[in-house]
Design a protein around this motif. Structure first.
Motif, mmCIF file in Angstrom:
data_model
loop_
_atom_site.group_PDB
_atom_site.id
_atom_site.type_symbol
_atom_site.label_atom_id
_atom_site.label_comp_id
_atom_site.label_asym_id
_atom_site.label_seq_id
_atom_site.Cartn_x
_atom_site.Cartn_y
_atom_site.Cartn_z
ATOM 1 N N LYS A 222 47.142 48.171 49.997
ATOM 2 C CA LYS A 222 45.702 47.968 49.791
ATOM 3 C C LYS A 222 44.978 49.304 49.717
ATOM 4 C CE LYS A 222 44.974 45.174 53.255
ATOM 5 N NZ LYS A 222 44.218 44.328 54.193
ATOM 6 N N SER A 223 45.374 50.250 50.565
ATOM 7 C CA SER A 223 44.748 51.567 50.542
ATOM 8 C C SER A 223 44.937 52.240 49.188
ATOM 9 C CB SER A 223 45.348 52.443 51.649
ATOM 10 O OG SER A 223 44.841 53.756 51.600
ATOM 11 N N ILE A 224 46.136 52.144 48.634
ATOM 12 C CA ILE A 224 46.414 52.765 47.341
ATOM 13 C C ILE A 224 45.618 52.086 46.234
ATOM 14 C CG2 ILE A 224 48.231 53.073 45.610
ATOM 15 C CD1 ILE A 224 50.139 53.445 48.089
ATOM 16 N N LEU A 225 45.597 50.768 46.223
ATOM 17 C CA LEU A 225 44.844 50.039 45.198
ATOM 18 C C LEU A 225 43.351 50.341 45.299
ATOM 19 C CD1 LEU A 225 46.701 46.610 45.430
ATOM 20 C CD2 LEU A 225 46.840 48.252 43.548
ATOM 21 N N ASN A 226 42.835 50.404 46.522
ATOM 22 C CA ASN A 226 41.416 50.714 46.708
ATOM 23 C C ASN A 226 41.092 52.114 46.211
ATOM 24 O OD1 ASN A 226 40.927 48.222 47.883
ATOM 25 N ND2 ASN A 226 41.188 48.960 49.965
ATOM 26 N N GLN A 227 41.994 53.055 46.464
ATOM 27 C CA GLN A 227 41.737 54.426 46.050
ATOM 28 C C GLN A 227 41.691 54.528 44.529
ATOM 29 O OE1 GLN A 227 41.630 56.476 48.977
ATOM 30 N NE2 GLN A 227 40.498 57.914 47.715
ATOM 31 N N ILE A 228 42.589 53.820 43.855
ATOM 32 C CA ILE A 228 42.639 53.879 42.398
ATOM 33 C C ILE A 228 41.546 53.022 41.769
ATOM 34 C CG2 ILE A 228 44.115 53.462 40.384
ATOM 35 C CD1 ILE A 228 46.522 53.742 42.259
ATOM 36 N N GLY A 229 41.155 51.953 42.455
ATOM 37 C CA GLY A 229 40.144 51.041 41.910
ATOM 38 C C GLY A 229 40.730 49.908 41.111
ATOM 39 N N VAL A 230 41.977 49.532 41.397
ATOM 40 C CA VAL A 230 42.620 48.437 40.681
ATOM 41 C C VAL A 230 42.168 47.106 41.280
ATOM 42 C CG1 VAL A 230 44.828 47.381 40.062
ATOM 43 C CG2 VAL A 230 44.632 49.871 40.210
ATOM 44 N N PRO A 231 41.665 46.157 40.491
ATOM 45 C CA PRO A 231 41.289 44.847 41.031
ATOM 46 C C PRO A 231 42.523 44.113 41.564
ATOM 47 C CG PRO A 231 40.332 45.190 38.854
ATOM 48 C CD PRO A 231 41.341 46.269 39.054
ATOM 49 N N TYR A 232 42.355 43.459 42.705
ATOM 50 C CA TYR A 232 43.462 42.695 43.274
ATOM 51 C C TYR A 232 42.931 41.621 44.205
ATOM 52 C CZ TYR A 232 42.892 45.334 47.685
ATOM 53 O OH TYR A 232 42.401 45.872 48.854
ATOM 54 N N ASP A 233 43.740 40.599 44.408
ATOM 55 C CA ASP A 233 43.503 39.573 45.414
ATOM 56 C C ASP A 233 44.610 39.658 46.444
ATOM 57 O OD1 ASP A 233 41.230 38.509 44.205
ATOM 58 O OD2 ASP A 233 42.374 37.043 43.044
ATOM 59 N N ARG B 193 31.756 55.582 40.330
ATOM 60 C CA ARG B 193 32.678 54.701 41.064
ATOM 61 C C ARG B 193 31.904 53.600 41.794
ATOM 62 N NH1 ARG B 193 37.915 54.770 43.205
ATOM 63 N NH2 ARG B 193 38.268 52.663 43.989
ATOM 64 N N MET B 194 30.770 53.934 42.360
ATOM 65 C CA MET B 194 29.957 52.931 43.053
ATOM 66 C C MET B 194 29.463 51.876 42.071
ATOM 67 S SD MET B 194 27.988 55.667 45.505
ATOM 68 C CE MET B 194 26.906 54.545 46.390
ATOM 69 N N ALA B 195 29.038 52.312 40.871
ATOM 70 C CA ALA B 195 28.590 51.358 39.854
ATOM 71 C C ALA B 195 29.750 50.488 39.390
ATOM 72 C CB ALA B 195 27.973 52.111 38.675
ATOM 73 N N TYR B 196 30.925 51.080 39.244
ATOM 74 C CA TYR B 196 32.121 50.330 38.842
ATOM 75 C C TYR B 196 32.454 49.263 39.881
ATOM 76 C CZ TYR B 196 37.169 49.528 38.179
ATOM 77 O OH TYR B 196 38.408 48.958 38.037
ATOM 78 N N ASN B 197 32.435 49.654 41.165
ATOM 79 C CA ASN B 197 32.756 48.696 42.224
ATOM 80 C C ASN B 197 31.770 47.539 42.263
ATOM 81 O OD1 ASN B 197 34.826 50.415 42.933
ATOM 82 N ND2 ASN B 197 33.855 51.169 44.799
ATOM 83 N N ASP B 198 30.521 47.816 41.912
ATOM 84 C CA ASP B 198 29.455 46.824 42.046
ATOM 85 C C ASP B 198 29.188 46.053 40.762
ATOM 86 O OD1 ASP B 198 27.390 45.637 43.692
ATOM 87 O OD2 ASP B 198 25.923 46.770 42.508
ATOM 88 N N SER B 199 29.904 46.371 39.697
ATOM 89 C CA SER B 199 29.540 45.854 38.379
ATOM 90 C C SER B 199 30.005 44.433 38.108
ATOM 91 C CB SER B 199 30.121 46.773 37.297
ATOM 92 O OG SER B 199 31.544 46.690 37.295
ATOM 93 N N GLY B 200 31.074 44.018 38.793
ATOM 94 C CA GLY B 200 31.667 42.727 38.457
ATOM 95 C C GLY B 200 32.489 42.775 37.184
ATOM 96 N N VAL B 201 32.921 43.967 36.778
ATOM 97 C CA VAL B 201 33.696 44.093 35.552
ATOM 98 C C VAL B 201 35.066 43.449 35.728
ATOM 99 C CG1 VAL B 201 34.690 46.347 36.153
ATOM 100 C CG2 VAL B 201 34.425 45.699 33.743
ATOM 101 N N SER B 202 35.560 42.844 34.676
ATOM 102 C CA SER B 202 36.885 42.228 34.702
ATOM 103 C C SER B 202 37.513 42.364 33.336
ATOM 104 C CB SER B 202 36.803 40.754 35.099
ATOM 105 O OG SER B 202 36.057 40.019 34.145
ATOM 106 N N GLY B 203 38.812 42.263 33.301
ATOM 107 C CA GLY B 203 39.536 42.335 32.047
ATOM 108 C C GLY B 203 40.544 41.210 31.948
#
Length: 662
Positions: free
Chosen positions: A92-103, A595-605
């Motif tokens: 989770k730490s690695i995914l959070n650092q990179i910014g990869v969406p995950y459940d 990065r803050m805007a990215y986290n808050d944007s609700g972007v998805s692919g």
């Protein structure tokens, strides 16, 4: 790391006699732990045969329904048995650092269902699956270990992975028993808390972990490790081998096309091998393209340039003796020589550049025999420059008018000295003061300041999430950037001074006794460089605080800050091949805001599968979304051998772009 694993013994009991001691296979992970045994005993022979037949029919013969894939979310699924595995925090730490969406799915609490994985009509929910352990074992009740998945759930997961061609990684794998051996045979185990284990990348490993320096082995320490051998020479493909030929990471390909990357050593967010291997695992599971990005950053900020600081007296064990030090013109020129040598030494370090927070009053003639100001004026473009207020006045209670004067006068000095690598919108507050002073913040806003600092060692001022900061409650246009403190103290300028003060705190008999002996200078550098190394390996954007005293050419060549950076880079270069970026505070602010805007944007692919694959992007709020492994548009760069494209979308925006083969 202690983590318990088990086998589920599947031998069908065919007689009414209780079988001899056949293990259900609970293994406790320490050399002092013996094989723990559990047994199934279900009563009469008739009942056993009936139950065995039912179990075999339902769970082994009846596969999950196949599904024709049409699209797949650009998101990963991280599955934990009970949420307590150290590797769960690590990934989770690695995914959070990179910014990869995950459940995340804690399987012992939330059952896996078909709807978890897809809508049943060809829309997959995950482009990759990460299991914390190979068998998802957890202690269901005291001394009762079992898999958090039923056999039907395992089959459901495998069917999804086969149908949608989704890769899986098992982050800490005991390769025997249920549900799979991952193509590996367990041989023995190692407790690396006592004896570190070194493993080298194979040819396949060098391709998958292409950002690692293949000349240096990966050191495994602080983690229980299973030593295994592949069941054949061709499948699985080993990625990481010890000198004895044991495989610690490998990829197994199944007859139905599925693939699993198995790692047989434990991990957590702070272990070096977890950090080294983590990006490669995420990149492989995602098939080389995903939302998010990573870069390595180093920004050192030695405060108080142009003024003097107190100096620690090793004999009197105090900095209250009246002694001060202000770097000289010679110190400044020696620092330039050192920085040029660092940049020329390795391609990783070619962009490293110090950022100098200055106090302009020091250039006003208050210091007799001032050689520093002349040296700066003659070579102002060797470093980045950053306002630290004119007179280093604390901002906690400063008035609006005085704060504005401090900023304006310091800006004038920047113009007088010819600073070219300087941004008026950024500053460092003396002693990180003024964060809760509305008058200072109002003056800063009116002056044009947009980026100031907080101290991560103070309560409430750590990064809210990786590579993000805070918008000021008093002036929302000002972004507060967290900065790391350091044990290279503000009042030391020589190895003798630094070592004396450090041991005064941490040696036996010190104020905070930590070590079992007084450290030498090389030991001190080793410990402090290890802390800084972690920031680099975590792709951490925060700058690090130092002071001008640390720049003294104590032997007419080297400085304390230079020694520490050299020690850090030596470790880093032995591990990574990634170039280090040194963003200014202005650029750091831009990166954090993005990065803050990215986290808050609700972007998805969503990956849309067809004759020609595409990626469908959508967002709720405006965003500049980074996509690693995607070459699209005009805002893109190559880093670590991968293209990173930044896609801009407005509010409720959508965009379809080409996708790589799936």
């Amino acid at each position: 790391m202690k983590l318990q694993h088990f086998y589920l013994y599947r031998a069908l009991v065919t007689s009414g006699v209780k079988p001899p001691l056949v293990p259900n296979g609970l293994i406790r992970e320490g050399p002092e732990k013996r094989l723990q045994r559990q047994f199934f005993y279900w009563g009469s022979r008739t009942l056993k045969l009936i139950l065995a037949a039912i179990f075999f029919t339902i769970f082994w013969l009846a596969p999950a329904a196949a599904e024709t894939p049409r699209s797949i979310n650009m998101k990963l699924l991280v599955v934990s048995a009970d949420g307590n595995e150290p590797v769960f925090s690590g990934i989770k730490s690695i995914l959070n650092q990179i910014g990869v969406p995950y459940d995340t799915l804690v399987a012992s609490k939330t059952p896996l269902t078909a709807q978890t994985l897809s809508d049943g009509l060809g829309a997959g929910r995950y482009q990759g699956v990460l299991l914390t352990t190979g068998n998802l074992a957890y202690e269901a009740s005291p001394n009762n270990w079992q898999s958090a998945f039923t056999q039907a759930q395992w089959q459901m997961l495998w069917q999804y992975e086969a149908d949608f061609r989704v890769r899986q990684a098992t982050l800490y794998t005991y390769p025997a028993g249920a549900p799979d051996n991952y193509g590996l045979t367990p041989i023995s185990a190692a407790d690396t808390n006592y004896t570190p284990l070194k493993a080298s990348l194979t040819t396949a490993g060098q391709q998958l972990f292409g950002y690692l320096n293949p000349a240096s082995p990966v050191s495994i320490t602080g983690a229980w490790t299973y030593l295994v051998k592949p069941i054949s020479s061709s499948n699985p493909v080993s990625l990481l081998n010890t000198a004895d030929g044991y495989s610690l990471a490998s990829i197994y390909t199944y007859p139905d096309g599925r693939q699993n990357l198995a790692i047989t050593t434990d991990g957590n967010p702070e272990l070096t091998h977890t950090l080294l291997l983590g990006y490669g695992v995420v990149n492989w599971v995602s098939k080389g393209f995903f939302l998010g990005e990573r870069k390595v950053y180093l920004n050192a900020q030695p405060d108080d340039i142009m003024i003097a600081d107190d100096i620690w007296d090793p004999l009197r064990l105090s900095d209250q003796t009246g002694s001060e030090y202000r770097i000289t013109g010679n110190d400044y020129n020696r620092l330039i020589t050192w920085q040029n040598a660092v940049r020329a030494s390795n391609t990783n370090a070619a962009q490293i550049e110090l950022e100098m927070p200055y106090n302009g009053v020091g250039a006003s003639g208050i210091y007799p025999n001032d050689t520093l100001t002349a040296a700066i004026r003659s070579k102002p473009s060797q470093f980045k420059w950053l306002s630290h207020t004119y007179e280093h006045e604390l901002l906690t209670d400063i008035s609006y008018a005085n704060a504005l004067a401090q900023l304006s006068k310091n800006h004038t000095v920047a113009q007088q000295l010819g600073f070219t690598k300087y941004q008026k919108d950024s500053m460092i507050q003396p002693e990180i003061s003024g964060l809760n002073n509305p008058e200072f913040l109002r003056a800063a806003k009116d002056f044009g300041i947009r980026y100031i600092l907080s101290d991560t060692s103070q309560p409430g001022w750590k990064n809210p999430s990786p590579n993000t900061g805070f918008y000021s409650l008093h002036q929302p246009s000002i972004l507060i950037i967290p900065r790391y403190p350091t044990n290279l103290y503000y009042n030391v300028s020589t190895p003798t001074e630094w070592l004396s003060e450090y041991n005064y705190f941490y040696a036996p008999g010190g104020l905070f006794p930590t070590w079992d002996h007084k450290l030498t200078y090389s030991e001190l550098l080793n410990k402090e460089s290890e802390i800084w190394l972690r920031y680099l390996l975590k792709f951490d954007l925060n700058s690090v605080m130092f002071h001008q005293t640390n720049l003294r050419a104590y032997d007419n060549k080297n400085s304390l800050l230079g020694d520490l950076i050299n020690a850090t880079l030596a470790k880093y270069n032995s591990m990574y091949k990634l170039p280090i970026r040194s963003p200014s505070q202005h650029d750091t602010g831009l990166l954090m805001a993005a990065r803050m805007a990215y986290n808050d944007s609700g972007v998805s692919g969503r990956i849309v599968l067809g004759i020609t694959n595409s990626i469908s992007l959508k967002t709720v709020k405006p965003v500049k979304a980074p996509l690693t492994g995607i070459n699209y548009g005009t805002v893109k760069e190559t880093y670590g051998g991968q293209t990173i494209s930044t896609i801009s979308l407005g509010a409720n925006g959508t965009l379809t772009i080409p996708a790589p083969a799936w």
